[in-house]
Design an enzyme around this catalytic site. Structure first.
Site, PDB file in Angstrom:
ATOM      1  N   ALA A 126       0.822  -1.199  -0.074  1.00 12.87           N
ATOM      2  CA  ALA A 126      -0.120  -0.040   0.045  1.00 12.87           C
ATOM      3  C   ALA A 126       0.938   1.209   0.043  1.00 12.87           C
ATOM      4  O   ALA A 126       0.375   2.308   0.185  1.00 12.87           O
ATOM      5  CB  ALA A 126      -1.076   0.159   1.181  1.00 12.87           C
ATOM      6  N   ASN A 192       0.748  -5.003   7.771  1.00 12.06           N
ATOM      7  CA  ASN A 192       1.556  -5.285   6.567  1.00 12.06           C
ATOM      8  C   ASN A 192       2.590  -4.175   6.293  1.00 12.06           C
ATOM      9  O   ASN A 192       3.544  -4.746   5.685  1.00 12.06           O
ATOM     10  CB  ASN A 192       0.660  -5.815   5.503  1.00 12.06           C
ATOM     11  N   HIS A 222      -0.749   6.574   4.706  1.00 12.43           N
ATOM     12  CA  HIS A 222       0.441   6.020   5.308  1.00 12.43           C
ATOM     13  C   HIS A 222       1.623   7.144   5.021  1.00 12.43           C
ATOM     14  O   HIS A 222       1.832   7.597   4.004  1.00 12.43           O
ATOM     15  CB  HIS A 222       0.949   4.747   4.360  1.00 12.43           C
TER      16      HIS A 222
END
Length: 269
Positions: A126, A192, A222
């Site tokens: 991601a 993850n 993120h």
């Protein structure tokens, strides 16, 4: 002249990410899903849903040689099937990268890959910049930190529920600060990315992680900060989750698909 046969993969799992992989096989026409591997108790229901796909519950039931296996299931699936697949010479794409926070499992997977002459493939997932972060290790990295900011609903079903009332939260709240190893272990469905950042950079124990529940955001945000001999890096991405699963970033699914397509396309990028 006969049309060449498309390569087939083994797909492990039957969740939202696995559905994206199946859809990509159909839309691109570049590979087939030769079999779907699920837990024994789910074979009947999954087979009924996935009419036209072969659904199995054991590697012993494989009746073809997959181009690769794509894990889109869980840490447990990596542990259960990963070493055996790699020992058989079947490359393995791992979406549940947090499973590698278990050092013994990580060593077992790498040893199996060497034994079988196979590759353990870890997609970027991601976040952007994983290639640059990994390249920076060659010159020397001093510090890497990762911040995960998600809507409260994305943290449901995790240990965050023990410290926050996610349904009534009004302000952004940090509920975890620690290492990537502990984050990946305790938040397997959400961290993850922390594991990917750790593996690309300074490792699980030297990578700083902060997790935030923020009712003011609708996206999974993120952030990676890194510094070293190469200079300084600050990357931010506001990713949309899959509609079918708010815990999974859509880009994580696309990254897994990209890893598969890189095996069948003439050009890898």
């Amino acid at each position: 002249m006969p049309r060449p046969k498309r390569p087939s993969i083994l797909l492990i799992g039957h969740g939202a990410m696995a559905a994206e992989v199946r859809a990509a096989a159909l839309s691109t026409g570049l590979f087939d899903v030769g079999a779907v591997l699920v837990r024994h108790e789910k074979v009947g229901s999954v087979q009924a849903e996935l009419n036209g796909y072969r659904v199995i519950d054991s590697l012993d039931d494989l009746d073809f040689q997959p181009m690769l296996a794509a894990e889109c299931a869980s840490h447990a699936a990596v542990r259960q099937y990963g070493p055996a697949l790699l020992r058989q010479g079947i490359d393995l794409v791992v979406a549940s990268i947090g499973a590698l926070s278990d050092e013994a499992l990580h060593r077992a997977l790498e040893a199996a890959a060497v034994e079988g002459g196979a590759k353990l493939i870890l997609p970027a997932g991601a976040v952007p910049g994983i290639d640059a972060l990994n390249a920076a290790t060659l010159g020397g990295l001093d510090r890497v930190s990762y911040i995960s900011r998600k809507p409260p609903a994305a943290w449901k079903g995790t240990p965050a529920e023990a410290v926050l009332d996610l349904d009534t939260l009004r302000d952004a709240t940090t509920f975890y600060t620690g290492t990537a190893r502990a984050a990946a272990r305790d938040y397997p469905k959400n961290a993850n990315v922390a594991a990917t950042v750790a593996l690309a950079g300074l490792g699980f124990d030297a990578t700083e992680v902060r997790m935030i529940a923020d009712p003011a955001v609708a996206a999974n945000i993120h952030e990676i900060e890194a510094s070293g001999a190469f200079g300084d890096m600050h990357l931010t991405i506001k990713g949309k989750p899959l509609k079918s699963n708010p815990k999974t970033s859509s880009l994580a699914a696309y990254s897994t698909i990209r890893a598969i397509l890189n095996r069948v396309r003439a050009t890898e990028i």
